[in-house]
Design an enzyme around this catalytic site. Structure first.
Site, PDB file in Angstrom:
ATOM      1  N   SER A   1       0.701  -1.277  -0.126  1.00 50.54           N
ATOM      2  CA  SER A   1      -0.001   0.128  -0.008  1.00 50.54           C
ATOM      3  C   SER A   1       0.890   1.400   0.154  1.00 50.54           C
ATOM      4  CB  SER A   1      -0.883  -0.134   1.264  1.00 50.54           C
ATOM      5  OG  SER A   1      -2.014   0.740   1.014  1.00 50.54           O
TER       6      SER A   1
ATOM      7  N   ASP B   1      10.476   5.785 -10.024  1.00 52.90           N
ATOM      8  CA  ASP B   1      10.226   6.373 -11.232  1.00 52.90           C
ATOM      9  C   ASP B   1      10.618   7.651 -11.363  1.00 52.90           C
ATOM     10  OD1 ASP B   1       8.388   4.393 -11.904  1.00 52.90           O
ATOM     11  OD2 ASP B   1       6.573   5.607 -10.999  1.00 52.90           O
TER      12      ASP B   1
ATOM     13  N   LYS C   1      -0.894  -4.229  -3.137  1.00 53.94           N
ATOM     14  CA  LYS C   1      -2.272  -3.947  -2.488  1.00 53.94           C
ATOM     15  C   LYS C   1      -2.151  -2.235  -3.266  1.00 53.94           C
ATOM     16  CE  LYS C   1      -5.788  -3.003  -0.027  1.00 53.94           C
ATOM     17  NZ  LYS C   1      -6.055  -1.611   0.074  1.00 53.94           N
TER      18      LYS C   1
END
Length: 701
Positions: free
Chosen positions: A470, A481, A495
């Site tokens: 999460s 990224d 998740k």
């Protein structure tokens, strides 16, 4: 439908018993009927699922067949109670359940349940009658086996076929207890108490329990995180979300007749013992340091939770079957306590590593969860506690202590506050988006952004594993990224969905309404975050993680958003990976970790278990011998004294962890993953010193 390993949290009605079937008619068994209001609640649930759930799935004929199968599987996952004739009879409803629910008819769910209740009650009564005469005279020298996974097995076609299945199940239960050293009379008494307790609990089932089970068989078809909570389950859910909850700090779920540890709350009492792991099975619970152990095999999940939960400062003992072991039991003493923010607070340490040319000081920040003291925050307390504030303080201290790079350890971090995940990212990147959220109406929100200049701009590593979920995945994905640092470890949990609570006339519906996406456009759902550099796998991804759920929402992607790039990791990673592989190829700890995971995986894939006592004893000896050989090979390679016996190895493992537990500390000597991460970081620091870093550039899309 859903695999036996990962039954949903609220399917706690699975009862295992062993007996022969007697020809009892349905009229002789007490039945449960729908109560007023449940039909209306069923209509509400269908309407809200169709209107509010992320995937906009309609409850139609196809889903009716899936619901029929899911519900029967939730009741009898081992295909051991119902007969083939029962299943054939139930097929009359296979294509009609959708229409019935739309009109508020839930009678089919109750009729199926009542047949199940009859079969279970009959089994329990018969086995108790058998045990009144003593244990059956099983021949443990006979070579026969019991099928472990009956998920795809045929339903018993006759009473005699069911009798034979249950004969083997009872024999297996008796043999398992014999192998723990129990005598026949003790085994008989334990089984009598077990089945009497199960009979009592099956007779205590209410209309609300049946309705909840039926409705959750529907919600699971949408995704594993959408659930109907009856008023009783809602109360338990609210307690589990409260900071006042006192217990052991473990999330539990059902797996067939066992209560299984799904995950541990970081910094909680169970986590601090070091003796409990995900997938361990709880077979008995005792109160205090010497109270009687109560067998909980076949208990409802919430009843097991009630037994484990207790006041802070009191003790509870758990008898477990450790995952990947030889089937032997272990008893663990735990001191209950509140899971406090300070127990989960970020901690730091500094270690020194070398890249072969130069020594570097590496700061490690361990972050068990993304926390915030909402109560203090709401009352505008200037000293409220939060992840970001604590990490910012630790970063400042580490900079003053002249560290050359920082490792942020998110292993076992199951998530927490999205706000904190966003703000924590803000400490490491300049202004820019952190996560995208796509809602059920297909609108995409990009409000979660980094809004200030980075506080720390040096070399960074994020350490993750399969239990990083999460909010952890949002942070790790953003760092990856942006090429802001390297991500090391294992594929994370996956998740990537958001649930909200929708009120109903009776209870509430927890429903998935949104999905997380990285700035690259990739979803964190299902696939999780893939590390730049992989470490040995320690947790079976097939049984733990979002991808282990059959009805998990799929991975997909949306448009990327412009974001900066920091380090040239594409150029750096091949060299870092090569040095990592060279360093760990002959490393005794890494060889041991790979061997151990392979060994446990092979045992987890077993299809049968022998019912021959000597074969089982021989198997246990082989397992213990192999574990001893693996450990001694590691110790010898490290210059340590090998263990003479497996018992000596077990004793050393017991001595290495406190029975009650204490504060979590950051150590290298017992953590080869973190130790190797430090060497990877030293290589990374060395490369950044040799490579001129261009200023961040906005990527083109």
């Amino acid at each position: 439908m859903l695999t036996n390993r990962i039954k949903a949290l609220f399917s706690g009605l699975l009862i295992l018993s062993l007996a022969t079937i007697s020809p009892v008619t349905l009229a002789e068994a007490e039945t449960l009927q729908p109560e007023d209001g449940q039909g209306g609640t069923a209509r509400e649930i269908v309407g809200k699922l169709e209107m509010l759930h992320y995937n906009k799935q309609k409850v139609g004929d196809d889903m009716s067949a899936e619901l029929w199968e899911e519900y029967i599987d939730a009741l009898d996952p081992t295909r051991s109670y119902f007969l083939a004739s029962d299943i054939s009879e139930f097929r009359e409803w296979q294509d009609d359940l959708d229409d019935q629910l739309r009109t508020g008819e839930v009678e089919a769910g109750f009729e199926i349940y009542n047949r199940y209740r009859l079969r279970v009650t009959d089994r329990l009564n018969n086995i108790l009658s058998q045990l009144d005469k003593g244990l059956p005279p099983f021949d443990f020298t006979r070579d026969e086996s019991l099928v472990l996974d009956r998920e795809e097995a045929e339903w018993p076609g006759s009473i005699s076929a069911a009798d034979e299945l249950w004969r083997k199940r009872l024999k297996s239960s008796v043999l398992n207890l014999r192998l723990t050293g129990k005598e026949d009379e003790e085994i008989r008494d334990l089984l009598v108490r077990r089945y009497q307790g199960q009979l009592k609990r099956i007779n205590q089932q209410t209309s609300d329990d049946v309705f909840e089970l039926y409705m959750n068989s529907l919600t699971r078809l949408y995704d594993p995180h959408s659930n109907y909570l009856s008023p009783r389950s809602l109360e338990n859910f609210n307690m589990s979300m409260s900071l006042s909850l006192e217990g052991i700090g473990a999330v539990l779920q059902m797996e067939e007749e066992y209560t299984k540890v799904a995950r541990l709350v970081a910094g909680g009492p169970a986590d601090r013992t070091g003796k409990i792991k995900p997938n361990d099975k709880i077979v008995a619970v005792g109160q205090g340091e010497d109270g009687e152990m109560v067998d909980v095999v076949g208990w409802r999940l919430d009843d097991v939770v009630d037994l484990i939960r207790g006041s802070a400062g009191t003790f509870v003992r758990l008898e477990t079957i450790p995952t990947g072991g030889d089937g032997s039991h272990r008893t663990i003493l735990i001191k209950r306590s509140k899971v406090k923010l300070e127990d989960q607070a970020a901690k730091k340490a500094i270690f020194e590593f070398s890249d072969g040319e130069k020594n570097y000081r590496v700061g490690v920040i361990n972050l068990p969860t993304f926390y915030i003291d909402f109560e203090a925050y709401r009352r505008r307390d200037p000293n409220y506690k939060s992840t970001t504030r604590d990490v910012a303080r630790l970063l400042d201290e580490l900079k003053q202590e002249n560290v050359d790079g920082i490792i942020l350890d998110l292993r076992n971090n199951g998530g927490g506050s999205l706000q904190e995940a966003t703000m924590l990212t803000d400490l490491f990147i300049d202004q820019g988006p952190v996560v995208q959220i796509r809602h059920a109406n297909e609108q995409i929100s990009r409000h979660n952004r980094s809004r200030s200049r980075a506080m720390y701009r040096g070399p960074l590593m994020v350490l993750i594993n399969r239990l990083s979920a999460s909010a952890s995945e949002i942070f790790a994905g953003a760092i990856q990224d942006y090429n802001r640092g390297i991500v090391v470890g294992n594929q994370s949990f996956g998740k990537g969905t958001v649930q909200t609570m929708a009120p109903l006339k009776q209870g509430q519906l927890k429903i998935t309404q949104s999905k997380f996406y990285r700035v690259s456009g990739d979803s964190t759902q299902h696939a999780g975050v893939t590390p730049d550099i992989a470490m040995p796998q320690l947790i079976d991804a097939e049984s733990v993680g979002e991808s282990a759920y059959d009805t998990a929402l799929p991975w997909d992607r949306i448009h990327a958003v412009p974001h900066a790039k920091y380090f040239n990791l594409k150029q750096m990673l091949p060299g870092l990976i090569a040095k990592h592989n060279e360093r760990t190829a002959a490393d005794p700890d890494f060889i041991y970790l790979r061997e151990q995971f392979r060994f446990e995986s092979e045992r987890a894939d077993r299809k049968f278990v022998s019912l021959n006592e000597q074969s089982r004893k021989d198997e246990r000896e082989r397992i213990n011998e192999e574990l001893l050989i693996m450990e001694n090979r590691r110790r010898t390679a490290k210059g340590l004294e090998p263990y003479a016996t497996f018992e000596e190895l077990e004793e050393s493992e017991s001595d290495s962890t406190a029975a009650i537990g204490g504060p979590v500390e950051i150590k290298l000597e017992d953590d080869p993953i973190l130790n190797e991460a430090g060497y990877i970081m030293s290589d990374f620091i060395g490369l950044t010193e040799k490579t001129a870093k261009a200023p961040p550039q906005v990527a083109n899309f």
